[in-house]
Structure formats: C-alpha cells, structure tokens
Design a protein around this motif. Structure first.
Motif, mmCIF file in Angstrom:
data_model
loop_
_atom_site.group_PDB
_atom_site.id
_atom_site.type_symbol
_atom_site.label_atom_id
_atom_site.label_comp_id
_atom_site.label_asym_id
_atom_site.label_seq_id
_atom_site.Cartn_x
_atom_site.Cartn_y
_atom_site.Cartn_z
ATOM 1 N N GLN A 29 4.297 20.002 -48.705
ATOM 2 C CA GLN A 29 5.498 20.675 -47.727
ATOM 3 C C GLN A 29 6.504 19.828 -47.962
ATOM 4 O OE1 GLN A 29 3.366 21.918 -44.280
ATOM 5 N NE2 GLN A 29 3.168 24.243 -45.001
ATOM 6 N N ASN A 45 16.170 16.087 -52.882
ATOM 7 C CA ASN A 45 16.686 15.033 -52.663
ATOM 8 C C ASN A 45 16.533 13.788 -54.069
ATOM 9 O OD1 ASN A 45 18.058 14.437 -49.909
ATOM 10 N ND2 ASN A 45 16.111 15.648 -49.575
ATOM 11 N N ARG A 63 6.722 14.197 -42.528
ATOM 12 C CA ARG A 63 5.445 14.227 -42.367
ATOM 13 C C ARG A 63 5.151 14.075 -40.968
ATOM 14 N NH1 ARG A 63 1.625 14.568 -43.934
ATOM 15 N NH2 ARG A 63 0.238 12.756 -44.788
ATOM 16 N N MET A 64 5.872 13.183 -40.146
ATOM 17 C CA MET A 64 5.546 12.944 -38.850
ATOM 18 C C MET A 64 5.609 14.265 -38.063
ATOM 19 S SD MET A 64 4.918 9.850 -37.754
ATOM 20 C CE MET A 64 3.904 9.282 -39.259
ATOM 21 N N LYS A 65 6.636 15.077 -38.288
ATOM 22 C CA LYS A 65 6.782 16.268 -37.594
ATOM 23 C C LYS A 65 5.610 17.316 -37.952
ATOM 24 C CE LYS A 65 10.397 18.530 -40.179
ATOM 25 N NZ LYS A 65 12.037 18.889 -40.251
ATOM 26 N N GLY A 66 5.035 17.170 -38.796
ATOM 27 C CA GLY A 66 3.671 17.840 -39.139
ATOM 28 C C GLY A 66 3.572 18.487 -40.545
ATOM 29 N N LEU A 67 4.594 18.363 -41.412
ATOM 30 C CA LEU A 67 4.358 18.902 -42.922
ATOM 31 C C LEU A 67 3.521 18.096 -43.688
ATOM 32 C CD1 LEU A 67 8.292 19.550 -43.776
ATOM 33 C CD2 LEU A 67 6.686 21.123 -42.473
ATOM 34 N N HIS A 73 9.961 20.558 -49.835
ATOM 35 C CA HIS A 73 11.173 21.072 -49.202
ATOM 36 C C HIS A 73 12.132 19.936 -48.957
ATOM 37 C CE1 HIS A 73 9.627 24.995 -47.663
ATOM 38 N NE2 HIS A 73 8.729 24.222 -47.432
ATOM 39 N N HIS A 74 11.584 18.628 -48.855
ATOM 40 C CA HIS A 74 12.623 17.587 -48.734
ATOM 41 C C HIS A 74 12.534 16.695 -50.031
ATOM 42 C CE1 HIS A 74 13.129 19.037 -44.771
ATOM 43 N NE2 HIS A 74 11.941 18.953 -44.479
ATOM 44 N N SER A 132 13.512 7.231 -44.181
ATOM 45 C CA SER A 132 13.016 7.608 -42.605
ATOM 46 C C SER A 132 12.867 9.302 -42.824
ATOM 47 C CB SER A 132 13.942 7.383 -41.868
ATOM 48 O OG SER A 132 14.469 6.179 -42.223
ATOM 49 N N PHE A 133 13.762 9.978 -43.604
ATOM 50 C CA PHE A 133 13.624 11.490 -43.495
ATOM 51 C C PHE A 133 12.541 11.903 -44.033
ATOM 52 C CE2 PHE A 133 16.064 11.344 -47.422
ATOM 53 C CZ PHE A 133 15.266 12.357 -48.174
ATOM 54 N N GLU A 159 9.693 10.351 -44.152
ATOM 55 C CA GLU A 159 8.474 10.020 -43.193
ATOM 56 C C GLU A 159 8.493 10.726 -41.996
ATOM 57 O OE1 GLU A 159 8.744 6.178 -41.428
ATOM 58 O OE2 GLU A 159 6.781 5.769 -41.084
ATOM 59 N N PHE A 160 9.935 11.090 -41.332
ATOM 60 C CA PHE A 160 9.783 12.088 -40.124
ATOM 61 C C PHE A 160 9.477 13.356 -40.735
ATOM 62 C CE2 PHE A 160 12.684 14.730 -37.452
ATOM 63 C CZ PHE A 160 11.670 14.404 -36.338
ATOM 64 N N VAL A 194 19.190 15.392 -57.070
ATOM 65 C CA VAL A 194 20.767 15.034 -56.955
ATOM 66 C C VAL A 194 21.140 13.805 -57.674
ATOM 67 C CG1 VAL A 194 22.529 14.151 -55.408
ATOM 68 C CG2 VAL A 194 20.988 16.252 -54.847
ATOM 69 N N ASP A 245 24.216 19.437 -54.628
ATOM 70 C CA ASP A 245 24.294 18.258 -53.457
ATOM 71 C C ASP A 245 25.633 18.825 -52.671
ATOM 72 O OD1 ASP A 245 25.124 16.581 -51.825
ATOM 73 O OD2 ASP A 245 25.071 14.896 -52.850
#
Lengths: 458, 262, 311
Positions: free
Chosen positions: C221, C230, C213-217, C225-226, C207-208, C210-211, C233, C304
């Motif tokens: 990017q 992740n 991307r949803m918030k515009g990255l 960044h994400h 979900s994070f 997907e989110f 680790v 981590d």
C-alpha cells in the motif's frame, strides 16, 4: 494490562553500545516523558520500541506489546492500529505530492478499514476539529509548519492506535504552536498511552505524568515529572532545567544608554510588494539591548536586513545618527554553519578580515579568551567545530570590527539549551562593555525577557 | 579541497596510464602512424609490431597512440575552454544585471533546442575533416553545463548568510568569488569536466564512425573502428584495439567524475 | 506551464533559424557552381544547361548579395519549401516524412524496451540492494563507457554474423527492427536503471515513506500510494534529459544498421554534401526533439502539481 513493557532493551552498532539497557512499563492511560539532549540516544529508544531501527543497528532485550512478546518484525503488524509514532519533522513526513485530506482519508480507509465515503467524512471531521477545514486540499509545501504538524498527528492517530510515540513533537515550532501541539497530544492520549521524547523542559512540564531523564544512552533518573522538575537529583538534570530560559537568573542590568544610534519612522518592511510589518517606530541607543519577538513569517529577519541596508524598505524612513562606516553594522546569523565559508580554515578567514581592516592583532587573544575560544580551534574549518564554537567565532569576527550595531538573528536557536544560555549571556555582556547596540531576535519570549532591556513586538 | 574517492582515484590512475601511453608510445617504436607496408598487412602482434598491423600494414602501436593523442587533446581543449567560458558566464549571470541573465538564458535555450550531436554534425559539414571545427562545435555545446551549474550555485549563494556576512564585513566581489562561489562550484565542476571529457571523446569517435569527422589517413578511434570492422573475423585483435582504447579512456573519465550513487 | 510552452515555441523558432543559418553558411562556402548542381537535381542531369542554371541562380538569389540571398533562403524555409535532394532529385519534404516514420518506430521501440528492462531492475536493486545492486552498477558503468555504436557493433557480430539470428542491416521485416531497437534500449537502460534506482532509494528512505508505514500501511500500500508517483516525477523529468541520448543514439544506430530514418539520412547527406537534405533532416530532428521535450514537460506538469520540472 500493560500496553508497553520493555526489559533491558539496548541498542548496539557493532560492538559499540548506543543505548544502555533500559526497562520501562506503560499502563493504559499513562503519560511517559523521556527527557534528554539531542544525541542522547532517546530517538533510538523510540525506534527500538517501534521496531524500525536501521538494519545496521542491533537490539537486545525484550519488548512486549499488549502482553505479547514480539520481535521487531512482528511489531510491524501493530503499526498504525495498536501503536503509532509521530514523525519528528512533519513537513518531511507527509507525501509531498498529495493533499492533506487525501492522506488522512487514505489512513481511515486503508488502516482503520472504513469505507471510502466514511473515510472522507472522518477526514473532514478531523480536519475541522483541528481548524484545518480550509486546508484539506493543500499539499505539505502549502501548509505552515504548525499545520503540517497537526495533519501528521491526525494521520498517525487515524488508524486508531491507543499507544502514541511522539519523538520531539515540538521541534522547530513557535511557542504558541508548541502549546497547541501539546494540547492535541494530551487530548488524543486520554484513551490510551502517550510516550513523548523531548529536549524541551517546558514541554515535559506541560505533559506531566511519569518522566525519565537520559544522557548519552544512559538512564539518569526516573519518577514523577513534577517531582523531578522541582527537585532534580542528578546534576545533569539540574543543568538541563536551569538552562530553560524561564529559570535563568534575573540580573540587574545597566539601563543607562548612550546617544541615539538609529531611528525609524513609520517603517514598512517586506519582500517585493508584500508587506510583512507596517508602522514601525523606534529609536535604538548605544549600548542598548532590544529584543524582537513575533511569530514566524512576520519579518524579524527582514527587519534586520532593512536596518543594515541589505534590503530596501517598502516605506517610511530610516535615519542613522552615527557616521560609523558600513562594516561596523554587523549581523549574527541563526545558523552559523551557513554563515561561514567551510572552504578554508577559520584562521584564514580571520586573517582575511584582520588584514582588510588593519585590525590590531594584539586585540585578538584577549577577546578570544573572553569568548572561550582556544587558539587551535582556528586551525579547523567551520565544519570541524561545534555550532556553539562557530557562533562564538562569528561573535569574535563581528566584535573585532568594533560594531556600533549588532543584529543577532536567533543566534542561539540551533544550540543546545546549556550552550544557549552561555552564548546569549556572553553576547549581551560583551556588547554592553563595548557600547554596541544589539537587536536580539528570538521566538522564545522567556529568553528575550531575561536578556533584553526592552522588547519590540512585530 | 577535493577529496577523491577510491573510484575516482582508480579512474585517475587509469587516465594517467592512458596519457602516458599516448605520449610515450612513439618514443618506444621507430616509424610513424601513416607509413603503409603492404607486405605486412593484418599481422598479429609480434616483436616488431607490438600491437600488429592493420589492413594497410600500418603499425598499430603507433596508430593507436596517435588516435589517443587526438582524443585526449580534444577532450582537454573542450573541457578547458567550456569550463572557463561557462563558469565566467554563470557567475556573471547570477551576480550582474538581470538583463544579462535573460540574454544568457535565451542563448542557452537556443543552443539546447538542437541535440548536441546534430549540431556538431552540421558544423562538421561546413569544414569537413577539421579538428578545430569539431573543437568549436563541441565546446559550443559543453559550456552550457558549466554555465548552468555555476549560475545555479552562485545564485543560491548570493542570498546566503555567508555571502551577506562577507559583504557586511566589507569584502569585495573578487574575495567573495574566491572564498564562497568558487569553492562551492569546484566539486560539481570536476564531475562535469570528467563527464564532459568523456563526451567530447565519444562525440569525435561517433563522427569518425559515420565518416564525417576526422578524415583518413589520420588515426582516429571511431574511424579506425569502421575501417577495421570488415576484418573482424580475420583479425579480431585489430577491431578490439580501438574499441578497448575508446572504452578505457571513456571509463577512466567517467570513474573520475562519479559521485556516490550513480 | 504557459511560460514553458512559450519557451518551447521560442526553441522551435530558434531551431529553424539556427539550422537555416548554418546550412546557408554551408551552401555559400561550398566550392563549385551551386546553381548548376541544384539545377541538375531539379531537372535531371541531361536537361541541364547553363540557361537552366541561370534560372535557378536567379530564383535562389545566388547572384544576389549575401544578405538578400539569406532572406530568400528564409522565406523558402518558412513556406516549408525545402527543395529537392541534390543526389536523388526527390523533394526533400517527401523523403523526410518517410524517414520520420522509421525513426519514430525505432525510437519508440527502443524506449519501450528500455523501460521494460530498467524499471524492474532499478526498483529491485533499490529495494534489495546487495549483490544485485553491485552487479547492476558494474554492468551499467561498463555499458555507459561504451559508445552506443560499439554496443550495436558487438550485437551485430554476436547475433547477426556469428549466430545468424537476425539480419545485419536493412529494414522491412520485424526481425530487422530487433537489433537496432535492442541496441538503443540497452544504451538507454544503462543510465535509466540507475536513475530509477537512485530515486527509488531516495523515496524508500524518505521520512514520508517511513511515516506511511508507521501509520499502518502495508509495504505494498505504501508503495502504491506514496512510492510510484514520487519516484515517477524525477524519473520522467530525467527522461527529458535522456531525449538527447535517444536522438543521438538514433543517429548512430541508423547509420550502423542502414535503417532508413532521419539520422541515417542526415549522416549520408553530410557525407554526400546534399545541402537541402542536410537542412531538412536537421530541421526535422530539431523539431522532433523540441516536440518530445514539450510532451515530457506536459507529463511532468500533470505528475507534479508543485509546478513543472526542476531541470
């Protein structure tokens, strides 16, 4: 100019239609609420509008954003800047390794195009506005659910999108937190448009605006939120509204109670050295239904475990006035699927218990009938029945033991509203008939108010 | 209780086939695995010798079966021993006094400090060529995996509503083990057992390959691979046989234990 | 973190004690006159007589009871007095340092090549899926079913004996390193590309992500960044588990290619019953293993912030 205009949008998995063709238009400054039960296809609608449906699903129909006809791939360019979607579960939607402020600043920097320094400032400002100035460095595992929700909303809005889609924005939140989130959504949407998808009638009422009611992928009715909520046309809408605890019928209860059962004096509960609640004093009587309310983390479940003797009290005294054996002090759990073994059939589990305590088998059938459980249900295991059925099975097991005390820890919070009403009613009725004392925990004050004789607030 | 996937079923079928070969092969051809016949060395497979003969003229059909018996026996013994010890210790560590848990944790930390193969090598050095020493050494390493998983699952479950509920209803510990712990441990146990069997076989073959495991003239897959290597260009099928047998039996075990993604 | 380091220190002690005890048992259970053999290794075959053996016997406590001999054995071990090889007569600690260099070179080269193979393949198969994923899955499954020495053997047959591209065995030139390192790399990559695949798939489907991307990255990017951290680790934590495969691979590959590292030394020492060298080599492998594990712990700790590895 309409911000969103969709025409005959439908979603299919292969040849199965998951969402029947639906059309809607949202103008600037408008609020639209889509109301429906879980699994009614309303999340699909949000995903279809955004254009992030799983690849296995297919859409038909037209989507126009900002007066441009765009296919789902072209819509990705709108994400964040023109249209943004709030995640359902914010604690899963924030990067688990990154601090809250960093994630927010990153959005200001990369999406809104601010300089790094500017983005840091904007992030600080927004966090302060949400009362989170102290929590900017915290990661999602260090934030509470409500805080994570506020950070997620801020991140979704940071790109400056005028259109906001919120899919179940209040799922799993306490009432006080729920109101905060709704307020935040309302404020943010003043300049643009807000589409909210929810199963919660109370949220729909708070947001107002226009409303659509969806059941199993089909539109049932549409109109002004206030009109629909006050005078629903479709029977399903009616049932949904009636299921909201606020609208439950007030009934005249038998307030006569029996002998004292258990009393506590100056009780302190908690884990290890950390006390969650102090100075508790109360006495429970036979046949009494007592509600327990309080925000999450205040020790509602711990109180139950302490009374049942599973957990040690940190201080104070607990006195049982009854010498009923241990197995007559029972508990119902929030998540019945976690409380019942799925390794064998429900019948085997029931037989295990019946033979352990030599329970009269002739009592089973009538009780099952009262609880609305059919016999063939017992042939399945806990994964093969619905949450409501399983919770009633748990009640069957507990009641067969002739409990003197039943601690019901949010027994209906995982059930849909209509089932919730039935199960909680049943619980209270059956307990009263058997002279069993019930402690009912809930985060919903309305429900406690309708079901309980008195309330303990932690 | 255990629903096997298609992959797992194919692994099981392959394993059954290999076991059938190991057990039945000696019944189908006369002779034994160690008799040398120097007039018949490196013959290719024919009507008399279905899989040919090796550099001492020994019957490969029988030698391969003997080697397979040895490997499968080692795998079975190691899996059974380490599963019983590991699960028992794991459940006890999670449900008994904290000191027992700490002692077990210390023992595990100590054993894990040395890579498994090195430990087995040293054990093998103490009694050279002993099947039973290898068995003790491999089991000594493998029980840890069962221990950790059973301990972790049991520890999580002791706090679960299901176990609490059973306790409140008055059920005893054995019941809770039977209805709650064991059903939860069973699926990962199966996976660990399948991979453990594969590893035991590989470990024994590795030792044979560096000449410190089972000693000649006994037939052992790793040993056969080194013995046959010098003849790879004259008799390629000879080298291919133990290689293929080893790969197949390990593949069978791994397929059986395979989850969805890996 | 401190607790983890403490645990690793405990493991170091456990390694020394374990290896010491096992080799002590090994020594006591050997047939023949141990003192005579050790004396021969020290002073040379010619200089040995029963008097020299007596001196050694007294020195090593072979004439004492088991308990005091055991004590003596440990005092020697703790003062890093590992004795001389029974075969070559050279001091064990000296040859160990020599071998360690070779083993580290092999392990380092193998792990580097493995990462170069596994990272792009794992990420690509997670991102695109489809036939690439299926082919990689099949190849990885087959490679894992084949023990590492078989991969090496096949590499020798194809690249050295048939095509004459690289030397069969030995060391000295970079060409000698190619086959051993490649063998190790292939056996490691067979597992790690699937781990990277699984973890990348988990992150890409989370979900994070997907989110983000949803918030515009943009896709890049979001990955930068994400994604990377992740995915890293659990992959780095898995490296810790894979260290066993590395060490075991090193033992087998060195033996196969006669690469003069610790694994080769250990296998040979066992074959020749050269007890001081067995002890030294096993000790060195154990120490190397614990040290590498500690490095993985530290890497995880920095990657981590939630606190250490789960494994």
């Amino acid at each position: 100019m309409s911000l969103i205009h969709i025409e005959n949008l439908s979603v299919h998995a292969g040849s199965v239609e998951l969402l029947a063709p639906i059309s809607l238009t949202v103008q600037k400054g408008e609020r639209l609420t889509i109301l429906g039960q879980t699994g009614s296809g309303k999340s699909l609608l949000a995903q279809a509008i955004m254009g992030n449906l799983p690849a296995s699903l297919r859409t038909e129909g037209d989507v126009r954003l900002f007066d441009q006809r765009v296919n789902s791939e072209e819509r990705q360019a709108f994400w964040g800047k023109q249209i943004s979607m709030l995640p359902q579960e914010p604690w899963n939607s924030l990067d688990p390794l990154m601090g809250a402020k960093q994630q927010l600043a990153q959005t200001y920097h990369l999406v809104a195009g601010e300089s790094s320094a500017q983005a840091q400032q904007s992030a600080d400002y927004t966090l302060a506005l949400q009362g989170l100035q102290e929590s900017g460095h915290k990661r999602v595992d260090q934030l509470s659910g409500g805080m994570a929700q506020r950070v997620a909303i801020a991140c979704a809005m940071a790109g400056g999108a005028p259109v906001l889609l919120a899919d179940e924005p209040t799922k799993g939140l306490d009432v006080s937190r729920r109101d905060q989130v709704v307020d935040q959504l309302m404020t943010q949407s003043e300049q643009g448009a807000l589409i909210t998808i929810t199963h919660d009638v109370a949220v729909a009422r708070q947001i107002g605006g226009r409303m659509m009611v969806i059941k199993s992928g089909e539109l049932l009715e549409e109109g002004n939120a206030e009109d629909i909520l006050n005078a629903p046309q479709h029977p399903f809408t009616k049932a949904l509204i009636d299921a909201d605890p606020v609208n439950w019928a007030d009934e005249i209860r038998d307030m006569r109670h029996g002998e004292p059962l258990i009393s506590v004096q100056d009780l302190t509960i908690g884990h290890g050295k950390q006390a969650l609640s102090k100075h508790l004093d109360f006495t429970l009587h036979q046949g009494e239904v007592v509600g327990v309310v309080g925000d999450s983390g205040c020790g509602k479940s711990t109180l139950g475990d302490t009374l049942l003797g599973v957990h040690k009290a940190l201080g104070g005294k607990i006195e049982r006035h009854s010498n009923a054996p241990l197995h007559q002090w029972q508990k119902l759990y929030q998540d019945p699927t976690a409380a019942v073994s799925s390794a064998v059939s429900l019948r085997t589990l029931l037989n295990d218990m019946v033979s352990l305590h030599n329970i009269d088998r002739s009592r089973i059938a009538p009780l099952m009938q009262q609880l609305g459980l059919s016999d063939d249900l017992l042939n399945r295991n806990s994964e093969g029945v619905s949450g409501g059925e399983l919770q009633r099975f748990c009640m069957l097991r507990a009641l067969l033991l002739d409990p003197v005390f039943l601690f019901a820890d949010e027994p209906t919070s995982r059930l849909d509203p209509i089932t919730q009403r039935e199960v909680s009613q049943l619980l209270v009725d059956v307990a009263k008939q058997n002279g069993c004392a019930v402690m009912l925990v809930s985060h919903d004050p309305a429900m406690i108010h309708k079901r309980c004789d008195r309330v303990i607030t932690l | 209780m255990l629903a096997l996937s298609t992959t797992q079923k194919s692994g099981l079928a392959l394993l059954v086939l290999l076991i059938a070969y190991a057990l039945c092969a000696p019944l189908l051809q006369a002779g034994d695995a160690t008799t040398q016949n120097l007039s018949q060395i490196l013959t290719s497979p024919n009507a008399d010798y279905w899989l040919g003969t090796d550099h001492f003229g020994r019957n490969m059909w029988l030698r391969l079966a003997e080697a397979m018996q040895l490997s499968l026996m080692m795998a079975a013994l190691c899996v059974i021993t380490s599963a019983i010890i590991g699960v028992t210790a794991g459940v006890l560590a999670a449900t008994r006094a904290p000191w027992f848990d700490r002692v077990m944790d210390g023992i595990v930390t100590m054993i894990l400090a040395l890579p498994g193969l090195v430990l087995v090598l040293i054990f093998a050095a103490i009694v050279p060529g002993s099947f039973w020493m290898l068995y003790v050494a491999i089991s000594l390493i493998q029980w840890i995996e069962y221990f950790r998983i059973s301990r972790a699952i049991t520890q999580r479950l002791t706090q679960s509503p299901a176990v609490q509920s059973s306790k409140l209803m008055g059920f005893g510990e054995w019941y809770i083990f039977r209805r709650h712990y064991f059903p939860a441990i069973m699926p990962p146990l199966f996976t660990i057992a399948a991979f453990g069997a594969a590893n035991a076989i590989l470990m024994m073959a590795s030792l044979g390959f560096v000449y410190v495991g089972i000693q000649p003239p006994l037939a052992e897959l790793g040993l056969m691979i080194v013995e046959h290597f010098p003849y790879y260009s004259d008799a390629p099928w000879l080298l291919a046989q133990p290689l293929a047998a080893l790969a197949l039996v390990v593949l069978a075990c791994q397929l059986m234990g395979r989850g969805k993604s890996l | 973190m401190r607790q983890l380091l403490l645990k690793r220190l405990l493991q170091l002690i456990a390694v020394s004690w374990g290896v010491g005890t096992l080799t002590f048992i090994l020594m006591r259970s050997l047939p023949g006159d141990m003192a005579y053999r050790i004396a021969a290794s020290r002073y040379g075959m010619d200089a040995v007589d029963s008097r020299a053996a007596d001196i050694v016997r007294e020195e090593l406590g072979l004439d004492q009871g088991a308990l005091s001999a055991y004590w003596q054995w440990f005092t020697d071990l703790l003062s890093w007095n590992l004795g001389n090889s029974l075969v070559s007569g050279a001091p064990v600690s000296e040859s160990l340092w020599h071998m360690l260099g070779h083993s580290l070179l092999l392990a380092g080269a193998g792990m580097a090549i493995a990462l170069i193979i596994a990272i792009p393949l794992g990420l690509a198969s997670a991102y695109w899926g489809g036939w690439l994923d299926r082919i990689l899955l099949t190849v990885s499954t087959v490679m894992r079913a084949v023990p590492v020495f078989v991969i090496g053997l096949l590499a020798v047959i194809v690249f050295a004996l048939e095509w004459n591209l690289f030397p069969v065995a030995g060391f000295g030139t970079p060409a000698h390193l190619v086959l051993p390192a490649l063998t190790l790399a292939l056996s490691l990559a067979a597992i790690s590309n699937r781990v990277i695949h699984t973890e990348a798939k988990r992150v890409f489907g989370s979900s994070f992500y997907e989110f983000a991307r949803m918030k515009g990255l943009s896709p890049w990017q979001a990955f930068k960044h994400h994604g990377i951290r992740n995915i890293a680790v659990p992959v780095v934590a898995f490296l810790g588990i894979q260290l066993i495969t590395v060490v075991e691979g090193v033992v087998m590959i060195e033996s196969l290619f006669s690469w003069p590292g610790i694994g080769h030394g250990l296998a040979h020492a066992i074959f020749a019953r050269d007890i001081p060298l067995i002890q030294g080599a096993a000790l060195m492998m154990g120490v190397m293993f614990v040290v590498l594990n500690t490095l993985v712990d530290i890497a995880c700790h920095y990657l981590d912030p939630r606190g250490g590895r789960i494994a």
